[in-house]
Design a protein around this motif. Structure first.
Motif, PDB file in Angstrom:
ATOM      1  N   LEU A 185      22.762   4.167  15.438  1.00 60.34           N
ATOM      2  CA  LEU A 185      21.683   3.758  16.331  1.00 60.34           C
ATOM      3  C   LEU A 185      21.836   2.306  16.720  1.00 60.34           C
ATOM      4  O   LEU A 185      22.288   1.468  15.935  1.00 60.34           O
ATOM      5  N   ASP A 189      17.128  -0.494  19.546  1.00 60.50           N
ATOM      6  CA  ASP A 189      16.259   0.665  19.733  1.00 60.50           C
ATOM      7  C   ASP A 189      15.331   0.808  18.524  1.00 60.50           C
ATOM      8  O   ASP A 189      15.559   1.615  17.635  1.00 60.50           O
ATOM      9  N   CYS A 192      13.804   4.395  17.843  1.00 60.12           N
ATOM     10  CA  CYS A 192      14.702   5.364  17.198  1.00 60.12           C
ATOM     11  C   CYS A 192      14.896   5.033  15.729  1.00 60.12           C
ATOM     12  O   CYS A 192      14.925   5.928  14.872  1.00 60.12           O
ATOM     13  N   VAL A 333      12.875   8.154  22.036  1.00 56.36           N
ATOM     14  CA  VAL A 333      13.462   8.938  20.950  1.00 56.36           C
ATOM     15  C   VAL A 333      13.998  10.263  21.480  1.00 56.36           C
ATOM     16  O   VAL A 333      15.125  10.675  21.161  1.00 56.36           O
TER      17      VAL A 333
END
Length: 1010
Positions: A185, A189, A192, A333
């Motif tokens: 990831l 972000d 997320c 997401v």
């Protein structure tokens, strides 16, 4: 700078940080310290001893670093920071020269980055390293042990490269550089990151504890989990080898693909084989960071819960509303999930309990548009939704259609506990001194009960009822019904007040609770009829099940699929629901005896009424009298009806008639039910036997078991009626009975033996590719006298089972053929087989391929061959007899007058063994086919065989493929063929011939197959 004093002040925090996290995080810290030369190899090895508590290792690491002064302390803190950063950042820091003159040193210096890059590719790298000769098969097997995670395998590969001087380090340094970076990831972000963290926490909380079937205790999954026998199903026609039990990581390996373009991995196993627990173990390993880290998101679902959803839903609603809700950035997401489906895993447990049959007739490709729950699931499995996301599906075998299998990437079979697994489970459940030993001794002394424990659900019952079993001594349960009645009485005793309970189990105990048991039975039967396995408060009330009934413990809380709704209830296990349904059918005054005919007239899976396909019926109303018992039985799933039928037969057996008669107001009603069950069972078996097609002219009549045959036999066994079994097989006129891939375990072997021993004519019994094992062999012994051949390929049989079988075969004159390839046989069984050959002068065939027999076993077996004059077929392929073993066998067979076919394929035989076999050919006047492919004969060995061939008058086929033979060896064979008119084929495929040599050799003699 970090002083030692400051470091010491942080000791408690560091112990907590390193000791309470995952093993993967701790080993990542060790990687950094090793790469910086903070730790020596000796210190590194000492800190990663398997089996010791992580907190203990953390304290030892702190002590080791403390002794290195302030510099070492500072490096440890930096390593912790680097390891934490590795878990978040996709960037692989550190670059190395792939052509470095010091590859082992560079592997150590860049160890953290190399481990991360190897992580997702370690299986492929191992295969490539073995193919190029850098690793032996044994070394690969050691690295691939199921106890190691993918990252641990990568580390052990690097450790091995550091000590091997054969170029492995150079190979890794160059090959790893070419591997793609792992995806992680983005640090930016935050949504997320937060969702992934929340999902791991949620899944960890759901999977950390294993709730026992009765819900009475929560056990730490780590403490109780026992490996199950998991085996890969290969395509039809693929080469068969002895399947080794696989670890959980095998679920997503590249090998054994049925459809390489599919996303779905299928795990099949019988009811009670441990499918749900296997998924729970997978979820925990992922959530704790120890394995399956290729997946950033894992979404677990239960099919029995999903079918309760009546409203249409989308992929987004399924993931967020019914698994884990993102606290922020829902759109970000979801877009990440759609953009990176390869990092997503969805698990669906219990497809056999999903009321809708699989169909691919309605495509749905929009992840945001709602559709019915069955259409959503089916399109996820097909890959029309979230293509490239992995889907893991568990099911009983009967519920998996051919249509669904077209969308399966790999199929694995969960075969249940091995004998060692049963013992290990009991020792984990009972840590009191001596108790587990007593239980293990009891099981070994009662093979029928031992055979039942092959399924984990029975092992749990034995554990639960250990006091009753140890007190009973020789009166241990023999059948499935015996075991369920025992645990029924166990629950009733424990739910009764001490002063109110009868003294021990018996009719009085059941009679006192009969209304409760009938309420539960009616609920169970209704649920089977409408494919409902989770019950709401309204449904319980309609079935008259109140709080006192629930308190007995047979109904436990299920996970609620609807957020905010009270948790519904479900039976301990699907087999308990079937048992209570059978109990109701036997004892309820509302059930007409004629209704029982539907139990023994099972439809093929998938022939359910049209009403099953209507989404409006997904959520069932409360039980009603409309339709009644007959309608419920007609609509129930066939695999559940089969289990219920076996229970009903067991309850109506003479052994339990007295127990149930005390609970029944009218004994005549019980006898009428029993008579009806007898008639229906006998009629179904006759109908089954009549469906067998007639034999072809000149061939024995053969029967492959049709669906339901095993359950009819199980029902006969549960009924324990010798007369009925004798009458039933009177109509079975076959010469060959085939039950391959039928999930035959020890319990099924006991049932088959009970029925087949009454056959009038000998039969060849084929049980290949099942789970018979040593205990199952013991169960088959009563019918050995009516078997003219017994085929037990791929059944996890060891020397103990074969020795038992051989001992009894001495007294069974009809048994003339044994096939035991793909098992676990070693030299330990050779003495028993030698004695069998010595004593049985009508024995015709012995096939022992793909086992672990060496030259020592071959030499022992040769003594039996010298004394035998009847054997016609001897199969030894895929063992390790070597030259000395080949010599011993060849000398024993030199004067053998009956052997027609002899195979030593793949036995590491060289020129010395070939000379002995050539000498045998000069003397043996009966052998017609000799198979020696995949050895190391070379030209020297082939030239020896050519000399033997000149003088042999009987051999028709000689197979020498893949033996490093060159033009010289082929010339010797051609010269021999000029002198031999009997030989019809000489196989030389896969040898060292150029195209020009093949063009030259081929036309010279058509019998030479190149």
């Amino acid at each position: 700078m970090c002083t030692q004093e400051a470091f010491q002040a942080q000791r408690s925090r560091l112990v907590g940080l390193l000791g309470s996290g995952s093993l993967e995080a701790f080993e990542s810290v060790l990687d950094w310290l090793l790469s910086w030369d903070v730790l020596s190899w000796e210190e590194y090895e000492g800190l990663r001893v398997l089996g010791q508590p992580l907190s203990h290792s953390a304290r030892r690491l702190l002590d080791t670093v403390w002794n290195k002064g302030a510099w070492g302390c500072e490096q440890l803190l930096a390593a912790v920071q680097e390891a934490q950063a590795d878990g978040r950042s996709p960037a692989l820091r550190g670059h190395w020269d792939p052509h470095s003159p010091h590859p082992a040193r560079d592997l150590q210096c860049h160890r953290p980055a190399i481990v991360r890059r190897l992580y997702s590719h370690v299986e492929g790298v191992l295969d490539l390293a073995q193919a190029r000769g850098f690793l032996s098969p044994y070394e690969c097997d050691e690295i691939r042990l199921p106890i190691f995670t993918s990252s641990q395998r990568a580390r052990r590969l690097l450790d091995l490269a550091a000590v091997k001087a054969n170029g492995l380090a150079t190979f890794l340094l160059q090959h790893v550089q070419e591997l793609p970076d792992p995806l992680a990831l983005s640090l930016e972000d935050a949504a997320c990151q937060k969702y992934a963290s929340k999902l791991r926490t949620t899944v960890s909380a759901q999977s950390r504890f294993l709730s026992s079937y009765d819900g009475a205790e929560n056990l730490c999954l780590e403490d109780i989990y026992t490996e199950n026998a998991l085996e890969l199903r290969t395509e039809a026609g693929a080469p068969q080898t002895s399947p080794a039990p696989l670890g959980l990581d095998a679920l997503f390996r590249s090998g054994g693909r049925l459809n390489a373009d599919a996303d779905t991995v299928l795990v099949v196993g019988e009811a009670g084989s441990g499918k749900s627990t296997l998924l729970q173990r997978l979820h925990l390993l992922w959530a704790s960071g120890r394995d399956f880290q290729d997946f950033l998101f894992v979404f677990p679902f239960s099919c029995r819960q999903l079918q309760r959803l009546a409203k249409p839903l989308s992929v987004r609603a399924l993931l967020f509303q019914h698994c884990c809700w993102p606290d922020l950035g829902q759109e970000e997401v979801f877009q990440f999930l759609l953009a990176h489906p390869e990092r997503v895993l969805l698990t669906f447990d219990g497809f056999d309990e999903f009321r809708f049959r699989f169909t691919d007739g309605e495509r749905h490709c929009s992840p945001t548009e709602p559709t019915s729950v069955q259409n959503l699931l089916f399109n996820l499995l097909q890959g029309n939704l979230l293509k490239n996301a992995r889907k893991l599906l568990t099911s009983r075998p009967d519920a998996v259609s051919a249509g669904l299998r077209r969308y399966v990437r790999a199929e694995l079979h969960l075969r249940g506990f091995s004998e060692d697994g049963i013992e290990l489970y009991l020792r984990k459940r009972h840590r009191e001194p001596g108790l587990a030993d007593r239980l293990v001794r009891l099981l070994r002394a009662t093979s029928a009960l031992h055979g039942l424990c092959h399924l984990p659900v029975f092992a749990w019952m034995v554990s639960k009822c250990h006091q009753e079993l140890l007190l009973q001594g020789g009166g241990s349960p023999r059948t499935t019904t015996d075991m369920y009645l025992l645990i029924l009485q166990h629950f009733l005793l424990h739910a009764s007040p001490p002063d109110a309970a009868p003294h021990g189990p018996g009719p009085g105990l059941l009679r006192g609770r009969l209304p409760t048991l009938l309420h539960l039975g009616r609920l169970a039967l209704w649920g089977l009829g409408v494919s409902c396995y989770v019950f709401s408060a309204k449904q319980l009330q309609a079935a008259h099940v109140d709080g006192a009934d629930v308190s007995l413990g047979f109904l436990v809380h299920a996970k609620s699929v609807a957020p905010g709704s009270p948790p519904p209830l479900e039976f301990l296990h699907i087999t308990f629901q079937c048992f209570f349904a059978a109990f109701y059918l036997v004892l309820s005054t509302d059930v007409r005896p004629s209704s029982l005919r539907h139990l023994f007239n099972c439809r093929p899976t998938g022939s359910s009424p049209l009403a099953r396909l209507l989404p409006a019926l997904c959520v069932q109303g409360p039980p009603s009298e409309e339709g009644g018992v007959e309608a419920w039985l007609q609509q129930a799933e066939p695999h559940n009806l089969q289990i219920t039928a076996a229970f009903l037969a067991g309850l109506l057996s003479r052994e339990h008639r007295g127990l149930l008669a005390e609970c029944q107001a009218s004994e005549k009603a019980l006898l009428r039910r029993q008579a009806c069950a007898h008639r229906c069972l006998a009629r179904s078996l006759r109908k089954h036997f009549c469906s067998i097609p007639p034999a072809l002219p000149g061939e024995a009549k053969s029967m492959h078991a049709l669906p339901g045959f095993l359950w009819l036999v199980r029902s006969l066994y549960e009924l324990r009626e010798e007369r009925l079994a004798r009458k039933a097989v009177r109509g079975l006129d076959v010469g060959h009975l085939k039950l391959t891939f039928c999930s035959v375990g020890p319990a099924e072997c006991a049932a088959l033996a009970f029925v087949l021993r009454h056959l009038r004519r000998p039969v060849a019994l084929q049980l290949d590719h099942n789970s018979v094992g040593d205990v199952g062999v013991e169960q088959l012994l009563p019918c050995l006298g009516v078997c003219k051949a017994l085929y037990l390929r791929d059944n996890n049989i060891s020397d103990r089972g074969l020795c038992t079988l051989a001992e009894h075969a001495l007294r069974c004159e009809e048994l003339q053929k044994l096939a035991l390839f793909n098992n676990k046989l070693t030299d330990g069984c050779a003495q028993a087989l030698a004695r069998l050959l010595e004593c049985r002068q009508n024995f015709l065939a012995l096939r022992l391929g793909n086992n672990h027999i060496t030259e020592a076993g071959a030499q022992v077996l040769a003594r039996g061959l010298r004394a035998n004059s009847s054997l016609q077929f001897l199969g030894f392929w895929g063992n390790q007899v070597g030259d000395k073993g080949a010599q011993a066998l060849a000398e024993a067979l030199s004067d053998h007058q009956s052997l027609r076919w002899f195979s030593l394929v793949g036995n590491r035989i060289g020129s010395v063994g070939a000379r002995a076999l050539a000498s045998m050919l000069e003397k043996n006047m009966a052998l017609e086919e000799l198979c020696l492919e995949e050895n190391q004969l070379g030209d020297e060995g082939v030239c020896s065989l050519a000399e033997g061939l000149r003088r042999n008058p009987s051999l028709k086929v000689l197979k020498l493929s893949n033996n490093c033979v060159t033009y010289r060896g082929a010339e010797a064979l051609l010269r021999a063929l000029e002198r031999n008119d009997t030989i019809q084929e000489v196989w030389l495929r896969g040898n060292a011939f150029s195209r020009e040599e093949m063009e030259t050799l081929g036309p010279r003699d058509a019998r030479l197959l190149l």
